[in-house]
Motif scaffolding. Structure first.
Motif, PDB file in Angstrom:
ATOM      1  N   ILE A 140      -1.684  -6.995 -13.826  1.00 46.87           N
ATOM      2  CA  ILE A 140      -0.440  -6.674 -14.536  1.00 46.87           C
ATOM      3  C   ILE A 140       0.080  -7.827 -15.394  1.00 46.87           C
ATOM      4  O   ILE A 140       0.858  -7.609 -16.302  1.00 46.87           O
ATOM      5  N   GLN A 194       3.378   1.899  -3.676  1.00 48.68           N
ATOM      6  CA  GLN A 194       4.021   1.024  -4.648  1.00 48.68           C
ATOM      7  C   GLN A 194       4.798   1.876  -5.640  1.00 48.68           C
ATOM      8  O   GLN A 194       4.373   2.979  -5.977  1.00 48.68           O
ATOM      9  N   PHE A 211       0.297  -4.164   5.113  1.00 49.89           N
ATOM     10  CA  PHE A 211       1.115  -5.273   4.604  1.00 49.89           C
ATOM     11  C   PHE A 211       2.088  -4.811   3.529  1.00 49.89           C
ATOM     12  O   PHE A 211       1.714  -4.072   2.639  1.00 49.89           O
ATOM     13  N   PRO A 212       3.323  -5.283   3.591  1.00 52.46           N
ATOM     14  CA  PRO A 212       4.258  -4.916   2.522  1.00 52.46           C
ATOM     15  C   PRO A 212       3.915  -5.616   1.206  1.00 52.46           C
ATOM     16  O   PRO A 212       3.392  -6.723   1.195  1.00 52.46           O
ATOM     17  N   ALA A 213       4.216  -4.937   0.111  1.00 51.79           N
ATOM     18  CA  ALA A 213       4.020  -5.502  -1.226  1.00 51.79           C
ATOM     19  C   ALA A 213       5.351  -5.434  -1.950  1.00 51.79           C
ATOM     20  O   ALA A 213       6.210  -4.636  -1.583  1.00 51.79           O
ATOM     21  N   PRO A 214       5.524  -6.271  -2.985  1.00 52.20           N
ATOM     22  CA  PRO A 214       6.739  -6.105  -3.787  1.00 52.20           C
ATOM     23  C   PRO A 214       6.763  -4.689  -4.356  1.00 52.20           C
ATOM     24  O   PRO A 214       5.705  -4.089  -4.531  1.00 52.20           O
ATOM     25  N   ASP A 215       7.917  -4.177  -4.651  1.00 49.93           N
ATOM     26  CA  ASP A 215       8.044  -2.878  -5.303  1.00 49.93           C
ATOM     27  C   ASP A 215       7.522  -1.741  -4.427  1.00 49.93           C
ATOM     28  O   ASP A 215       6.906  -0.804  -4.897  1.00 49.93           O
ATOM     29  N   PRO A 227       6.842  -6.536 -10.006  1.00 49.46           N
ATOM     30  CA  PRO A 227       7.373  -5.190 -10.228  1.00 49.46           C
ATOM     31  C   PRO A 227       8.498  -4.902  -9.234  1.00 49.46           C
ATOM     32  O   PRO A 227       8.449  -5.444  -8.129  1.00 49.46           O
ATOM     33  N   PRO A 228       9.462  -4.062  -9.543  1.00 49.86           N
ATOM     34  CA  PRO A 228       9.558  -3.325 -10.813  1.00 49.86           C
ATOM     35  C   PRO A 228      10.190  -4.116 -11.970  1.00 49.86           C
ATOM     36  O   PRO A 228      10.069  -3.706 -13.108  1.00 49.86           O
ATOM     37  N   PRO A 232      -1.727  -6.298  -4.784  1.00 49.11           N
ATOM     38  CA  PRO A 232      -0.269  -6.124  -4.884  1.00 49.11           C
ATOM     39  C   PRO A 232       0.521  -6.979  -3.894  1.00 49.11           C
ATOM     40  O   PRO A 232       1.742  -7.043  -3.993  1.00 49.11           O
ATOM     41  N   HIS A 233      -0.174  -7.632  -2.961  1.00 42.62           N
ATOM     42  CA  HIS A 233       0.533  -8.493  -2.003  1.00 42.62           C
ATOM     43  C   HIS A 233       0.719  -9.905  -2.532  1.00 42.62           C
ATOM     44  O   HIS A 233       1.226 -10.775  -1.847  1.00 42.62           O
ATOM     45  N   ARG A 273       6.175   6.328 -11.784  1.00 41.34           N
ATOM     46  CA  ARG A 273       5.489   5.049 -11.950  1.00 41.34           C
ATOM     47  C   ARG A 273       5.207   4.569 -10.530  1.00 41.34           C
ATOM     48  O   ARG A 273       6.056   3.995  -9.891  1.00 41.34           O
ATOM     49  N   ASP A 300      -7.948  -1.405  -8.766  1.00 42.94           N
ATOM     50  CA  ASP A 300      -9.082  -2.207  -8.275  1.00 42.94           C
ATOM     51  C   ASP A 300      -8.876  -2.631  -6.822  1.00 42.94           C
ATOM     52  O   ASP A 300      -9.815  -2.707  -6.053  1.00 42.94           O
ATOM     53  N   HIS A 301      -7.631  -2.912  -6.493  1.00 41.89           N
ATOM     54  CA  HIS A 301      -7.319  -3.310  -5.125  1.00 41.89           C
ATOM     55  C   HIS A 301      -7.590  -2.159  -4.153  1.00 41.89           C
ATOM     56  O   HIS A 301      -8.156  -2.357  -3.082  1.00 41.89           O
ATOM     57  N   HIS A 321      -5.638  -8.509  -8.676  1.00 43.30           N
ATOM     58  CA  HIS A 321      -5.276  -7.090  -8.568  1.00 43.30           C
ATOM     59  C   HIS A 321      -4.643  -6.766  -7.220  1.00 43.30           C
ATOM     60  O   HIS A 321      -4.506  -5.607  -6.863  1.00 43.30           O
ATOM     61  N   TYR A 374       3.027 -12.745  -0.790  1.00 44.31           N
ATOM     62  CA  TYR A 374       4.225 -11.967  -0.438  1.00 44.31           C
ATOM     63  C   TYR A 374       4.186 -11.551   1.024  1.00 44.31           C
ATOM     64  O   TYR A 374       5.175 -11.571   1.724  1.00 44.31           O
ATOM     65  N   SER A 375       3.006 -11.122   1.463  1.00 45.53           N
ATOM     66  CA  SER A 375       2.763 -10.911   2.889  1.00 45.53           C
ATOM     67  C   SER A 375       1.394 -11.538   3.145  1.00 45.53           C
ATOM     68  O   SER A 375       0.825 -12.132   2.242  1.00 45.53           O
ATOM     69  N   LYS A 418      -3.245  -0.628 -13.220  1.00 51.03           N
ATOM     70  CA  LYS A 418      -3.822  -1.974 -13.071  1.00 51.03           C
ATOM     71  C   LYS A 418      -4.010  -2.371 -11.618  1.00 51.03           C
ATOM     72  O   LYS A 418      -4.699  -3.341 -11.321  1.00 51.03           O
ATOM     73  N   TRP A 419      -3.388  -1.642 -10.695  1.00 51.66           N
ATOM     74  CA  TRP A 419      -3.558  -1.998  -9.284  1.00 51.66           C
ATOM     75  C   TRP A 419      -4.778  -1.339  -8.638  1.00 51.66           C
ATOM     76  O   TRP A 419      -5.122  -1.651  -7.502  1.00 51.66           O
ATOM     77  N   GLN A 462     -11.187  -1.616  -3.469  1.00 52.19           N
ATOM     78  CA  GLN A 462     -11.668  -2.544  -2.439  1.00 52.19           C
ATOM     79  C   GLN A 462     -11.264  -2.083  -1.037  1.00 52.19           C
ATOM     80  O   GLN A 462     -12.048  -2.181  -0.096  1.00 52.19           O
ATOM     81  N   ASN A 483       0.427   3.100 -13.493  1.00 48.71           N
ATOM     82  CA  ASN A 483       0.330   1.895 -12.676  1.00 48.71           C
ATOM     83  C   ASN A 483      -1.134   1.542 -12.407  1.00 48.71           C
ATOM     84  O   ASN A 483      -1.471   1.028 -11.348  1.00 48.71           O
TER      85      ASN A 483
END
Lengths: 463, 406
Positions: free
Chosen positions: B351, A369, A416-420, B86-87, B57-58, A376, A400-401, B55, B299-300, A397-398, A404, A395
């Protein structure tokens, strides 16, 4: 008497000794009282003051925002303990159940918790380490001295070692407008903890903030003037620099020398334990009355193939202290394992760096990300196709993911794709420097022939 | 998954008749932590699953990633950072935070305290001689509105105008095409446009005549990220005005209602004013102003617990249900300010964690402390009080209280 009766009697009238009066020791003592332990509690510490917090020492204390004596740890409850401060422990007798203090006093216990932590690794030449202007940073006194030296406006500060502590100090020097040179043996800062890819980012960051960063070099000699003040440092490439202050930031040494001869599996690597913080003997047997927590403890982590891992992390000290305390006053069936993933953070050059998991347990790393150029981002670490750690730059805050993902052995790279997400999300080799510790030779030897005689003995003097 | 029963539960929660006490329905919902609805959306109602998804990101906050477009979100102009990923989200939130909180503006909330105390004091002064007061109209509404107007630099005397717009916007947030008239949606859209045009006017003024308020700073100050465009400023100000307007009103009102229902706690707060800090945290768990995040987009493919939510699905987050999850909070239906480890979902997490949280906390702490200190033997007139329509931003529309009740 049943074992339940024994346990009740112990919780009521037992004697617990905690060796080490810092974060882990204090939190364990509080947890013991929280668990209903009403017996006698003795806290032994080699520093004269009550437990204080260390992370601010390389941050707020050095900037001058917080005075060194303003970092006392907050108390969560009254622990009603006898404090034996200003005197280190000198030995542990597991037959007589006694801790021997350096001044010869003997303190008996029913159960003992070892939380003696680490101390700063000093400069290897004593006469050079004693020069005025040469510092290490571990205790409040160190921080106070270094803060005064920085406040005096040195012309240049040399920092030896670009791990987290060295990098944080370099950052603060730049914040205070002080010229700073950082010397690091590895190819980049932080590389031993986070690998080459992140190390390169850290190197760019330091240079962008005006640090004179010199990697792949070794400081060979610290030179003083006639008054015994540090003036110059020499490198193994033949070069030298002039500076008024040198900070030796070469990591720590675990405080286990006092356990020599105790029969515990204690050495330069720490004290080997089970996940319940019960110490192991040299032979690899679990003790029942000796526990260890914090920087000095070395526990197996099932997520990382049960390897014994010791961590110098704040949260790890707190969590192990709580598990150890619980197990010290609980029966066999009620014991807790310490299974939480390590979490670590640092602030330097305006960037919040945070990790989860064990980044050194990895063969590949990938930015998942954000943007490395913007400093960042999140990067995930993988070992043989599963996620084992993650690091974030600004960055957090992510994370925790990613915790897991690590706990559930999720596939690496995360599919899997994520934004950003960077367009070409490609894993690269993680590239850590070699395991230097393994080169130090054997630490134990096995003796004896029959199963009844086979024993392990320590093979190496502590250094 | 018991997909046949759960859609009924969500519909019953959205129904106005359950507004006064949705909590038993939340308990029903939690039996299926990730529940597929008839329309293909997924409802998440348990604490751990909510924390995971917040939390993750997907998960996207951008409506463009929904496979089925949402009528309520269409035609509303540049999105605010709450509705971006983001961003872009990070950049806009960072630029707004520069003028609102640490590290660049660390003392903002603390610096407002004298003003907050004075505003609260003068509103309570006006209670004098009244036997009955309405905590909403006479206090909980005017207080945060005064504060947010002052902060942003929106003239307080324009309040009657934008009050109507904000109400219409809020009304349309939880628009349901099955039960609501199209008109409600249209009113919301129109109100958004008018509110934005109004704010655009203020931003233009600030370019030529800057003062010390947030709008002026957003319009004129450059940071490392540069400067927001006027449309970005309008979207941000719109968000802060609405959020600063609505949620704190409900938090203060829910707080007073809870205290009146727990007279011993009210007395304790009067005796130990320091209790207010953990008490407001417990309120955020027990009676939060934001009950539902009405949509997020996958998102996915997103894995939550044992369910894989397909890309493009709408995800509904039942925050208030998560904060009452017995698998996370001991005896969750008990109001207990002494609760240890109270990591509630009152401000969300991740976020998008509430931008105004620190301000809302301090406003509510001051408001409730002063109400409790100065009201003379307050008593509830009706219990439950009448509620506002919205199940998303939930709170009483009026809270009549009599003084000297004995």
């Amino acid at each position: 008497m049943t074992s339940a009766d024994n346990l009740r009697a112990f919780k009521r009238d037992g004697r617990i000794v905690v060796v080490g009066a810092s974060l882990a020791g204090l939190r364990a003592a509080e947890a013991l009282r929280g668990e209903g332990f009403t017996g006698s509690l003795t806290m032994i510490g080699d520093e004269p003051s009550e437990p204080y917090d260390r992370p601010p020492l390389s941050k707020q204390v050095l900037t001058g925002w917080v005075p060194a004596d303003g970092t006392l740890l907050p108390r969560r409850r009254d622990i009603d303990a006898e404090w034996l401060l200003g005197v280190p422990a000198g030995g542990l007798d597991m037959r007589a159940n006694q801790v021997r203090l350096a001044d010869g006093r003997e303190v008996p216990f029913d159960r003992v918790l070892i939380a003696t932590g680490v101390r700063a690794r000093p400069w290897f030449v004593e006469s050079e380490a004693d020069l005025d202007g040469v510092f290490v940073l571990r205790t409040r006194e160190h921080a106070e001295g270094l803060q005064r030296a920085l406040a005096a406006g040195p012309s240049r500060v040399l920092i030896i070692g670009a791990g987290f502590t060295g990098s944080e100090i370099a950052s603060i020097c730049r914040e205070r407008g002080i010229a700073v040179t950082v010397a690091e043996l590895a190819p980049a800062p932080l590389v031993g903890a986070l690998g080459a890819m992140v190390g390169d980012v850290a190197a760019d960051m330091q240079r962008a903030h005006g640090v004179d960063l010199r990697c792949g070099v070794k400081v060979t000699r610290l030179e003083g003037d006639a008054q015994g003040r540090f003036r110059r440092a020499h490198f193994d490439d033949g070069s030298a620099i002039d500076a008024d202050v040198a900070v030796v930031a070469l990591g720590g040494i675990r405080n286990t020398e006092w356990l020599r001869g105790s029969g515990l599996a204690a050495g330069v690597w720490g004290i080997a334990c089970d996940t319940g913080c019960r110490a192991l003997t040299l032979d690899g047997l679990i003790t029942d009355d000796v526990f260890a927590a914090g920087d000095v403890a070395r526990c197996p982590n099932p997520i990382y193939e049960y390897r014994l891992i010791s961590l110098e992390h704040w949260a790890n000290a707190v969590e192990q202290a709580e598990v150890a305390a619980h197990n010290m006053v609980s029966g066999q069936a009620d014991r807790w394992p310490h299974l939480s993933l390590p979490v670590f953070w640092s602030i330097q050059f305006g960037v919040n760096i945070k990790t989860v998991g064990v980044p050194t347990f990895a063969d590949e790393v990938v930015v998942t990300q954000g943007s490395v150029a913007d400093r960042r981002f999140v990067a995930a670490y993988g070992y043989r196709g599963r996620v084992t750690a993650a690091v974030s730059f600004n960055n957090a805050k992510w994370l925790d993911h990613y915790r897991q993902l690590i706990e559930t052995a999720a596939p690496f790279p995360p599919p899997f794709p994520a934004p950003d997400q960077p367009a070409d999300m490609k894993p690269v080799p993680v590239d850590f420097p070699g395991p230097t510790l393994l080169a130090q030779g054997a630490t134990v030897v096995v003796t004896g022939h029959d199963p009844g005689e086979r024993r392990v003995t320590s093979a190496q003097q502590h250094r | 998954m018991t997909a046949t029963e759960t859609p009924g539960t969500l519909l019953r929660i959205l129904d106005y008749s359950s507004r006064a006490d949705p909590y038993p329905l939340y308990a029903e919902l939690r039996e299926t932590p990730v529940a597929l609805q008839e329309d293909g959306s997924y409802v998440i109602s348990t604490y751990r699953e909510l924390m995971d998804i917040l939390h993750n990101p997907h998960l996207s906050s951008d409506v463009r990633h929904l496979s089925r477009p949402m009528e309520a979100a269409e035609g509303r102009g540049t999105p605010a950072f709450i509705n971006l990923d983001p961003p872009e989200h990070d950049r806009l939130r960072r630029m707004a935070m520069r003028h609102f909180g640490p590290p660049h503006t660390p003392g903002l909330v603390a610096g407002l305290e004298p003003d907050l105390t004075a505003t609260v004091g003068s509103l309570i002064d006006d209670f004098a001689g009244k036997e009955q007061i309405d905590i909403v109209d006479d206090f909980a509404y005017p207080f945060p509105v005064t504060v947010i107007c002052h902060l942003l630099g929106v003239p307080r005397e324009d309040e009657p105008r934008f009050h109507l717009w904000v109400n219409a916007v809020i009304e349309s947030i939880d628009y349901n095409p099955k039960t609501d008239p199209k008109e409600k949606l249209e009113n919301g859209r129109q109100a958004t446009n008018e509110l934005r045009a109004y704010l655009r006017g203020l931003v233009e003024e600030r370019h030529s005549r800057p003062s010390d308020d947030l709008l002026s700073r957003l319009a004129n100050d450059d940071g490392p990220d540069g400067r927001m465009t006027d449309e970005e400023i309008v979207a941000t100000a719109n968000l802060l005005l609405i959020a600063g307007h609505e949620t704190t009103v409900n938090l203060i009102t829910n707080g007073m209602l809870t205290l009146l229902r727990h007279p011993q706690m009210l007395q304790r707060l009067r005796d130990e004013p320091d209790l207010i800090v953990p008490l407001v945290e417990e309120l955020l768990r027990y009676e939060p102003p934001v009950h539902i995040i009405p949509w997020r987009a996958a998102y996915s493919d997103v894995a939550v617990a044992d369910t894989v939510i397909p890309k493009g699905s709408r995800i509904i987050l039942m925050l208030a249900s998560g904060s009452r999850d017995p698998n996370r909070f001991h005896d969750p239906d008990r109001f207990d300010p002494d609760r240890p480890d109270n990591q509630h979902l009152g401000f969300g997490s991740g976020i998008h964690l509430c931008f105004g949280g620190p301000l809302a906390r301090r406003e509510t702490q001051i408001a409730l402390t002063e109400l409790v200190r100065r009201l003379d033997r307050p008593g509830l007139v009706t219990d439950p009080p009448p509620y506002r329509r919205s199940p998303v931003l939930r709170g009483p529309i009026h809270l009549p209280v009599e003084q000297g009740a004995g």
